[in-house]
Design a protein around this motif. Structure first.
Motif, mmCIF file in Angstrom:
data_model
loop_
_atom_site.group_PDB
_atom_site.id
_atom_site.type_symbol
_atom_site.label_atom_id
_atom_site.label_comp_id
_atom_site.label_asym_id
_atom_site.label_seq_id
_atom_site.Cartn_x
_atom_site.Cartn_y
_atom_site.Cartn_z
ATOM 1 N N UNK A 121 0.811 -1.213 0.000
ATOM 2 C CA UNK A 121 0.000 0.000 0.000
ATOM 3 C C UNK A 121 0.846 1.266 0.000
ATOM 4 N N UNK A 122 2.127 1.146 0.355
ATOM 5 C CA UNK A 122 2.945 2.334 0.562
ATOM 6 C C UNK A 122 2.979 3.265 -0.648
ATOM 7 N N UNK A 123 3.214 2.691 -1.845
ATOM 8 C CA UNK A 123 3.354 3.524 -3.046
ATOM 9 C C UNK A 123 2.112 4.378 -3.257
ATOM 10 N N UNK A 124 0.946 3.758 -3.104
ATOM 11 C CA UNK A 124 -0.298 4.470 -3.318
ATOM 12 C C UNK A 124 -0.489 5.579 -2.273
ATOM 13 N N UNK A 125 -0.185 5.257 -0.995
ATOM 14 C CA UNK A 125 -0.318 6.267 0.061
ATOM 15 C C UNK A 125 0.670 7.410 -0.140
ATOM 16 N N UNK A 126 1.851 7.054 -0.603
ATOM 17 C CA UNK A 126 2.915 8.038 -0.827
ATOM 18 C C UNK A 126 2.513 9.043 -1.903
ATOM 19 N N UNK A 181 -0.396 10.961 -10.662
ATOM 20 C CA UNK A 181 -0.252 10.295 -9.355
ATOM 21 C C UNK A 181 -1.593 9.698 -8.936
ATOM 22 N N UNK A 182 -2.674 10.438 -9.186
ATOM 23 C CA UNK A 182 -3.981 9.991 -8.693
ATOM 24 C C UNK A 182 -4.422 8.715 -9.413
ATOM 25 N N UNK A 183 -4.054 8.588 -10.687
ATOM 26 C CA UNK A 183 -4.402 7.345 -11.400
ATOM 27 C C UNK A 183 -3.732 6.159 -10.720
ATOM 28 N N UNK A 184 -2.493 6.376 -10.273
ATOM 29 C CA UNK A 184 -1.766 5.310 -9.596
ATOM 30 C C UNK A 184 -2.417 4.969 -8.261
ATOM 31 N N UNK A 185 -2.896 6.010 -7.535
ATOM 32 C CA UNK A 185 -3.507 5.764 -6.224
ATOM 33 C C UNK A 185 -4.763 4.924 -6.342
ATOM 34 N N UNK A 186 -5.487 5.113 -7.425
ATOM 35 C CA UNK A 186 -6.767 4.412 -7.565
ATOM 36 C C UNK A 186 -6.564 2.924 -7.786
ATOM 37 N N UNK A 187 -5.326 2.503 -7.902
ATOM 38 C CA UNK A 187 -5.060 1.075 -8.068
ATOM 39 C C UNK A 187 -5.019 0.652 -9.518
ATOM 40 N N UNK A 188 -5.082 1.628 -10.447
ATOM 41 C CA UNK A 188 -4.950 1.271 -11.858
ATOM 42 C C UNK A 188 -3.501 0.895 -12.158
ATOM 43 N N UNK A 189 -3.309 0.313 -13.323
ATOM 44 C CA UNK A 189 -1.944 0.039 -13.780
ATOM 45 C C UNK A 189 -1.219 1.369 -13.968
ATOM 46 N N UNK A 190 0.006 1.441 -13.533
ATOM 47 C CA UNK A 190 0.736 2.679 -13.741
ATOM 48 C C UNK A 190 2.224 2.368 -13.794
ATOM 49 N N UNK A 191 2.977 3.320 -14.355
ATOM 50 C CA UNK A 191 4.418 3.124 -14.341
ATOM 51 C C UNK A 191 5.057 4.301 -13.628
ATOM 52 N N UNK A 192 5.951 3.995 -12.702
ATOM 53 C CA UNK A 192 6.611 5.085 -11.975
ATOM 54 C C UNK A 192 7.449 5.927 -12.922
ATOM 55 N N UNK A 193 7.937 5.294 -14.002
ATOM 56 C CA UNK A 193 8.744 6.055 -14.968
ATOM 57 C C UNK A 193 7.926 7.197 -15.562
#
Lengths: 330, 134
Positions: free
Chosen positions: A229-234, A293-305
């Motif tokens: 969960x850390x990445x999403x909370x971050x 960032x918000x797309x990543x938080x929602x649990x969708x596929x995302x790339x940190x790059x």
């Protein structure tokens, strides 16, 4: 000092209070101008300082710094008082209000009854203006609210004496004196140069453009964190620091753009209008970054790059603005 | 951001209030404009609130199983972490961690209990028997 208080809606609490107090003391100044000459703009990423387990991400200078810098730049006389107990703080405030003064206060957000429950967190450096009282409590002009509000005596005592980081200790401030002549142009030039120097040439790796780079590297490392969960909370935490806590959008960059366009008029330099629209674009880029960032938080596929790339674009376009401003030789 | 691009997502947590944003008006000048909220911001705030509520529920179920003291439930209910509670109560973080154990918590002196009650703004009875979270 005039008796009637006119509430105005602002984006940020501290610059809003400074603008409101100065305007009522006879020196009309916009929020953006107070923020700009108060050197409010910055970027800081402090992984060692934790807020609920998350690194501190700041888009503006530490609390009270806008007030103190504006005081210095304009040559004001500001009286700041702290108290050891709530009783004397309340009595003193009542005395000041009865004398017709408008008083700035530092408070916690968590204990303010008029804040929506979802938005109450333990943040101790909120600012507001008390402009009067009635039988049950104080009349408050909280710049981040659209309309004036009220708080009961006890509730405000609690908010003023909350403990923890930035504990307000009942801090209150009033503007006592404004010099007869103020050289606004000089204050503006000094402030712009100082902000540019800090962002471009800071010796500290966690401040300014270097700080943005540091946050980018931290984002790239997110997938290796042991907690899922850390990445999403971050990433959610970054969005909150940038958009939720009264920044006027894009982590204060849009407010700074407003400041630059006002400066163009005061100094009569057309180039500052260009700088203003460049800064506006920077603000928009930060909002695009928040969106990704918000797309990543929602649990969708995302790339940190991809997220890091968006952040890099913010950094690069900011650098262009500061270099442009430095080139103007204000 | 142009004035008409300012998000108007009517987010519930503003309770009908609006927030000031800076946006470009017609002549290219930046002005304050009112926004009824941005869904991106709403999502981030609710995520933070939900996280505290999740921790509170977790602490409550551990409390009812006797594995945790009621302190954890109140800590998260007041949206605090161990670090925040430490700053607000003058207890060291390691003592708070000890107080989270039921056996240690039972033996706490009335003075320490009163301190926690003051921080959470509750009575001792409430501290020992937190209501089940919603």
């Amino acid at each position: 000092m005039s008796k009637a208080f006119v509430h105005s809606h602002a984006a940020h609490c501290e610059s809003g209070v400074v603008s409101s107090l100065l305007t009522h003391a006879g020196y009309p100044i916009s929020e953006a101008m107070a923020f700009g000459i108060g050197n409010g703009l910055t970027f800081a990423y402090l992984p060692i300082v934790k807020i609920d387990g998350m690194p501190l991400v700041a888009y503006r200078m530490p609390p009270k710094s806008i007030l103190k810098t504006v005081e210095k730049r304009l040559g004001l006389e500001v009286k700041i008082k702290k108290y050891s107990n709530p009783q004397s703080a309340r009595e003193d405030l009542i005395k000041m209000v009865d004398a017709g003064k408008f008083v700035g206060l530092q408070t916690s957000v968590f204990y303010l009854p008029y804040f929506p429950p979802e938005m109450r967190f333990h943040f101790n450096a909120h600012n507001l203006v008390v402009y009067g009282k009635n039988d049950t409590g104080f009349l408050i002009s909280d710049p981040v609210f659209e309309h004036p509000v009220e708080a009961e005596f006890n509730a405000l005592d609690k908010a003023r004496f909350a403990r923890g980081v930035f504990a307000p200790k009942g801090a209150c401030y009033t503007i006592e004196k404004i010099p007869e002549r103020i050289d606004l142009a000089k204050a503006i030039k000094k402030a712009i140069n100082r902000t540019c120097n800090m962002m471009l040439y800071t010796p500290f790796p966690w401040v300014g453009l270097r700080g943005i780079g540091m946050m980018k590297r931290a984002i790239l490392k997110l997938p290796t964190h042991p907690h899922k969960r850390y990445a999403s909370l971050y990433l959610g935490h970054i969005i909150r620091m940038q958009e939720e806590i009264g920044t006027g959008g894009g982590g204060f960059r849009l407010m700074y753009a407003a400041f630059l366009s006002e400066c163009a008029e005061v100094l009569g330099r057309e180039e500052l209008k260009t700088a203003s629209s460049m800064m506006g674009e920077v603000g928009d880029k930060w909002r695009v970054f928040a969106l990704s960032c918000s797309k990543a938080c929602k649990g969708n596929e995302y790339s940190v790059e991809e997220i890091a790339q968006k952040l890099q674009e913010c950094r690069d376009s900011e650098e262009r603005v500061y270099r442009f401003l430095k080139g103007l030789k204000l | 951001m142009k004035k008409d691009e300012a998000p108007q997502d009517n987010i519930a947590m503003y309770h009908g209030g609006r927030k000031a944003l800076y946006a470009v008006a017609d002549e290219g000048k930046f002005e304050i404009t009112q926004s009824s909220g941005w869904s991106v911001e709403e999502m981030a705030t609710l995520q933070a609130v939900d996280e505290f509520e999740r921790l509170e529920r977790e602490a409550y179920s551990e409390f009812s199983e006797g594995k945790n003291s009621p302190l954890g439930v109140w800590m998260y209910r007041r949206r605090m972490s161990i670090a925040t509670l430490s700053q607000c109560s003058d207890f060291w973080q390691w003592s708070i961690k000890r107080h989270l154990k039921p056996d240690v918590f039972k033996r706490l002196s009335p003075k320490k209990i009163a301190l926690y009650c003051d921080v959470f703004d509750i009575t001792a009875a409430e501290l020992f028997n937190p209501k089940e979270p919603k």
